[in-house]
Design a protein around this motif. Sequence first.
Motif, PDB file in Angstrom:
ATOM      1  N   GLY A  78      34.441  43.197  35.749  1.00 52.05           N
ATOM      2  CA  GLY A  78      35.631  43.644  36.445  1.00 52.05           C
ATOM      3  C   GLY A  78      35.857  43.182  37.671  1.00 52.05           C
ATOM      4  N   ARG A  79      34.763  42.686  38.241  1.00 55.84           N
ATOM      5  CA  ARG A  79      35.055  42.212  39.737  1.00 55.84           C
ATOM      6  C   ARG A  79      35.220  40.578  39.529  1.00 55.84           C
ATOM      7  NH1 ARG A  79      30.752  41.506  42.837  1.00 55.84           N
ATOM      8  NH2 ARG A  79      29.236  42.382  41.311  1.00 55.84           N
ATOM      9  N   THR A  80      35.375  40.013  38.408  1.00 58.37           N
ATOM     10  CA  THR A  80      35.866  38.578  38.242  1.00 58.37           C
ATOM     11  C   THR A  80      37.041  38.123  38.906  1.00 58.37           C
ATOM     12  OG1 THR A  80      34.668  38.660  36.279  1.00 58.37           O
ATOM     13  CG2 THR A  80      36.122  36.508  36.693  1.00 58.37           C
ATOM     14  N   THR A  81      37.010  37.263  39.705  1.00 59.27           N
ATOM     15  CA  THR A  81      38.401  36.881  40.620  1.00 59.27           C
ATOM     16  C   THR A  81      38.383  35.195  40.581  1.00 59.27           C
ATOM     17  OG1 THR A  81      39.430  37.280  42.610  1.00 59.27           O
ATOM     18  CG2 THR A  81      37.280  36.937  42.578  1.00 59.27           C
ATOM     19  N   TYR A  82      39.659  34.993  40.756  1.00 56.29           N
ATOM     20  CA  TYR A  82      39.877  33.430  40.857  1.00 56.29           C
ATOM     21  C   TYR A  82      40.310  32.952  41.970  1.00 56.29           C
ATOM     22  CZ  TYR A  82      39.337  34.615  35.733  1.00 56.29           C
ATOM     23  OH  TYR A  82      38.959  34.774  34.674  1.00 56.29           O
ATOM     24  N   PRO A  83      40.464  31.914  42.318  1.00 58.02           N
ATOM     25  CA  PRO A  83      40.893  31.181  43.539  1.00 58.02           C
ATOM     26  C   PRO A  83      42.360  31.244  43.906  1.00 58.02           C
ATOM     27  CG  PRO A  83      39.640  29.399  42.422  1.00 58.02           C
ATOM     28  CD  PRO A  83      40.002  30.639  41.554  1.00 58.02           C
ATOM     29  N   ALA A  84      42.820  31.215  44.988  1.00 56.55           N
ATOM     30  CA  ALA A  84      44.385  31.257  45.212  1.00 56.55           C
ATOM     31  C   ALA A  84      45.188  30.026  44.582  1.00 56.55           C
ATOM     32  CB  ALA A  84      44.766  31.413  46.846  1.00 56.55           C
ATOM     33  N   THR A 216      34.715  33.507  40.773  1.00 57.90           N
ATOM     34  CA  THR A 216      33.617  34.029  41.230  1.00 57.90           C
ATOM     35  C   THR A 216      33.668  35.772  41.187  1.00 57.90           C
ATOM     36  OG1 THR A 216      32.354  34.014  43.073  1.00 57.90           O
ATOM     37  CG2 THR A 216      34.847  34.331  43.331  1.00 57.90           C
ATOM     38  N   LEU A 217      33.054  36.159  41.713  1.00 53.92           N
ATOM     39  CA  LEU A 217      33.118  37.722  41.814  1.00 53.92           C
ATOM     40  C   LEU A 217      33.567  38.306  43.253  1.00 53.92           C
ATOM     41  CD1 LEU A 217      29.587  38.429  40.172  1.00 53.92           C
ATOM     42  CD2 LEU A 217      31.759  38.919  39.056  1.00 53.92           C
ATOM     43  N   VAL A 218      34.065  39.328  43.193  1.00 54.18           N
ATOM     44  CA  VAL A 218      34.754  39.893  44.275  1.00 54.18           C
ATOM     45  C   VAL A 218      33.194  40.501  44.849  1.00 54.18           C
ATOM     46  CG1 VAL A 218      35.817  41.986  45.470  1.00 54.18           C
ATOM     47  CG2 VAL A 218      36.885  40.747  43.487  1.00 54.18           C
ATOM     48  N   GLY A 219      33.315  39.937  46.398  1.00 54.24           N
ATOM     49  CA  GLY A 219      31.925  40.426  47.075  1.00 54.24           C
ATOM     50  C   GLY A 219      31.151  38.943  47.270  1.00 54.24           C
ATOM     51  N   GLY A 220      31.523  37.978  46.516  1.00 49.92           N
ATOM     52  CA  GLY A 220      30.775  36.775  46.359  1.00 49.92           C
ATOM     53  C   GLY A 220      29.774  36.475  45.062  1.00 49.92           C
ATOM     54  N   LEU A 221      29.754  35.255  44.774  1.00 48.29           N
ATOM     55  CA  LEU A 221      28.847  34.801  43.788  1.00 48.29           C
ATOM     56  C   LEU A 221      27.364  35.451  43.923  1.00 48.29           C
ATOM     57  CD1 LEU A 221      28.960  33.761  40.998  1.00 48.29           C
ATOM     58  CD2 LEU A 221      28.361  31.324  42.008  1.00 48.29           C
ATOM     59  N   GLY A 222      27.072  35.517  45.110  1.00 51.77           N
ATOM     60  CA  GLY A 222      25.555  35.994  45.635  1.00 51.77           C
ATOM     61  C   GLY A 222      25.353  37.455  45.221  1.00 51.77           C
ATOM     62  N   THR A 342      38.432  31.610  53.111  1.00 51.74           N
ATOM     63  CA  THR A 342      39.421  32.634  53.275  1.00 51.74           C
ATOM     64  C   THR A 342      40.833  32.272  52.496  1.00 51.74           C
ATOM     65  OG1 THR A 342      38.451  33.492  55.306  1.00 51.74           O
ATOM     66  CG2 THR A 342      40.527  34.113  54.815  1.00 51.74           C
ATOM     67  N   SER A 343      41.083  30.899  52.821  1.00 50.72           N
ATOM     68  CA  SER A 343      42.301  30.465  52.086  1.00 50.72           C
ATOM     69  C   SER A 343      42.126  30.449  50.475  1.00 50.72           C
ATOM     70  CB  SER A 343      42.750  29.081  52.401  1.00 50.72           C
ATOM     71  OG  SER A 343      43.156  29.257  53.902  1.00 50.72           O
ATOM     72  N   LYS A 344      40.747  30.084  49.901  1.00 50.09           N
ATOM     73  CA  LYS A 344      40.691  29.936  48.519  1.00 50.09           C
ATOM     74  C   LYS A 344      40.412  31.164  47.960  1.00 50.09           C
ATOM     75  CE  LYS A 344      37.285  27.257  45.784  1.00 50.09           C
ATOM     76  NZ  LYS A 344      35.882  26.404  45.916  1.00 50.09           N
ATOM     77  N   TRP A 345      39.640  32.206  48.679  1.00 48.52           N
ATOM     78  CA  TRP A 345      39.635  33.590  47.990  1.00 48.52           C
ATOM     79  C   TRP A 345      40.224  34.503  48.269  1.00 48.52           C
ATOM     80  CZ3 TRP A 345      37.217  31.820  43.640  1.00 48.52           C
ATOM     81  CH2 TRP A 345      36.394  30.960  43.600  1.00 48.52           C
ATOM     82  N   PRO A 346      41.301  34.860  47.557  1.00 43.99           N
ATOM     83  CA  PRO A 346      42.069  36.101  48.107  1.00 43.99           C
ATOM     84  C   PRO A 346      41.190  37.271  48.301  1.00 43.99           C
ATOM     85  CG  PRO A 346      43.219  35.012  46.276  1.00 43.99           C
ATOM     86  CD  PRO A 346      41.817  34.488  46.287  1.00 43.99           C
ATOM     87  N   ALA A 349      39.927  37.228  52.116  1.00 42.25           N
ATOM     88  CA  ALA A 349      41.387  37.454  53.013  1.00 42.25           C
ATOM     89  C   ALA A 349      41.740  38.810  53.206  1.00 42.25           C
ATOM     90  CB  ALA A 349      42.529  36.412  52.551  1.00 42.25           C
ATOM     91  N   ASP A 350      41.798  39.419  51.876  1.00 43.86           N
ATOM     92  CA  ASP A 350      42.480  40.922  51.709  1.00 43.86           C
ATOM     93  C   ASP A 350      41.375  41.745  52.455  1.00 43.86           C
ATOM     94  OD1 ASP A 350      44.514  39.930  50.392  1.00 43.86           O
ATOM     95  OD2 ASP A 350      43.861  40.735  48.407  1.00 43.86           O
ATOM     96  N   ALA A 351      40.142  41.751  52.269  1.00 50.48           N
ATOM     97  CA  ALA A 351      39.029  42.097  52.938  1.00 50.48           C
ATOM     98  C   ALA A 351      38.933  42.274  54.432  1.00 50.48           C
ATOM     99  CB  ALA A 351      37.663  41.932  52.338  1.00 50.48           C
ATOM    100  N   HIS A 352      39.403  41.095  54.899  1.00 51.22           N
ATOM    101  CA  HIS A 352      39.059  40.915  56.316  1.00 51.22           C
ATOM    102  C   HIS A 352      40.245  40.223  56.926  1.00 51.22           C
ATOM    103  CE1 HIS A 352      34.909  42.017  55.850  1.00 51.22           C
ATOM    104  NE2 HIS A 352      35.047  41.310  54.930  1.00 51.22           N
ATOM    105  N   PRO A 353      41.521  40.842  57.201  1.00 53.84           N
ATOM    106  CA  PRO A 353      42.770  40.157  57.507  1.00 53.84           C
ATOM    107  C   PRO A 353      42.782  39.573  58.565  1.00 53.84           C
ATOM    108  CG  PRO A 353      42.954  42.454  57.466  1.00 53.84           C
ATOM    109  CD  PRO A 353      41.583  42.355  57.022  1.00 53.84           C
ATOM    110  N   ASP A 354      41.937  39.727  59.853  1.00 46.77           N
ATOM    111  CA  ASP A 354      41.932  39.303  61.058  1.00 46.77           C
ATOM    112  C   ASP A 354      40.816  38.199  61.276  1.00 46.77           C
ATOM    113  OD1 ASP A 354      44.026  40.995  61.798  1.00 46.77           O
ATOM    114  OD2 ASP A 354      42.803  42.571  62.121  1.00 46.77           O
ATOM    115  N   ARG A 355      40.022  37.980  60.166  1.00 49.42           N
ATOM    116  CA  ARG A 355      39.042  36.900  60.307  1.00 49.42           C
ATOM    117  C   ARG A 355      39.105  35.750  59.160  1.00 49.42           C
ATOM    118  NH1 ARG A 355      34.119  39.593  62.776  1.00 49.42           N
ATOM    119  NH2 ARG A 355      35.865  39.505  64.605  1.00 49.42           N
TER     120      ARG A 355
END
Length: 459
Positions: A78-84, A216-222, A342-346, A349-355
Amino acid sequence: MRRKVAVIGGGIAGLAAAWELAGHEADVSVTVYEGSDRVGGKLRLEQVGGALVDVGAESVLARRPEALTLFEEIGVDGRTTYPAAVGATIVAGGRRWPMPSGTVMGVPSDPESVRGLLTDAEVHRLRDEPLAPLVTDDVSVGDFVDARLGPAVTDKLVEPLLAGVYAGHARRISLDMAVPALRRAAHDGRSLLEVAREAQLAARSAPTAVLPVFATLVGGLGTLPPALEAALVDAGVEVRTRAVVRELRPDGDGWVVATGPTTDVVHERHDAVVVAVPAHPTARLLTDVAPTAAARLAAVDYASMAIITLAVDGRPEALTGTSGFLVPPVEGLTIKAATFSTSKWPWLADAHPDRTWLRASIGRHGEEASLQHDDAALVETALTDLRAVLGELPDPIDAHVQRWGGGLPQYAVGHRRVVEVARRDLPPTITLAGAAYDGVGIPACIASGRAAARALLTP
């Protein structure tokens, strides 16, 4: 009687082997021995600029099934996500060029797609491909591409892609192991351009064509290793960290695994063993058990590298619209690639809009001198090279240097034969798994671990 199996190594290959063993219907007791303080190997998160971000592998090849299948099996799919939908670039002549589409490890399907990145004369040489078949069992990727398509294709297209995968050099890496599709074409005397075109068409028509290439996974592959560790524990597997395996010796029809400090060594008997650590420690464990395998594996070279992760405030314009760039060695920079996370993984970018986070990699096989500096110097080198390519870039608010000493095995010419001989020398109750044998990507390591487990379970 319950069968006891040891898995030596808690990287992704070892964890996958343990998962395969735990899921088998046979009555098997599994213990994972990991020498460091955490499982996961090259999958790792660290705090940088107020967020946990990947400082090792950051994605999996989505068009291979092994990683996504594992995500589903342990309940993290459920946390699988893809690059922009942003492309990468290659640096050539001091500027960035769009990454050509439809290549096979840099070999283009359409010569016109690389005009500009290559000069007109280099494109003409690319089109003028001699089709003499390869007469040896193996050859380096670079030497073969040089002869077929010209050195410029190797230097500007193949080298940066292979460096991203192996941190190695195209003219030393096995064609058979690294790009088997080109090896088959080589022996058949077929055009490499034709093979690239066919691969592009096959990829477009495959069932996985609807998927992006990477995931990858939301939160990082780690986040995968701790989730997999929890699933293993729930399945009854014992996972031990800080458990350095010092010795593996025969005991009747089984094996004794010796762990712990020299002043308090613990000996435990197992019926079978999966060895899922790098080639050199594997060789040490097998010296008396399988001397031919040990000798072959001791000769496998590794490349060291470092990942420099930077956090900057805001959204610098130079980091938008692309996922990063690759750097051919001929460009004379120290970094070999940069990823604009941040450009690669939405999700990031969504979790940290100012960084904004970005990372650069340093280190190729045989170039350890580039890493023999303190962390501050590596950060400064990365910044200098990034600014040489991008222009203006703000000073980072935080930086992290992750060194991966001996992190990537080098598939030298003839490596497949090395692996075959090593495995043939093993007793039937010991198997090998990991990046040194079956591919360096995360899906390949998962497949290697699961195959090693199945080989022990097969009557």
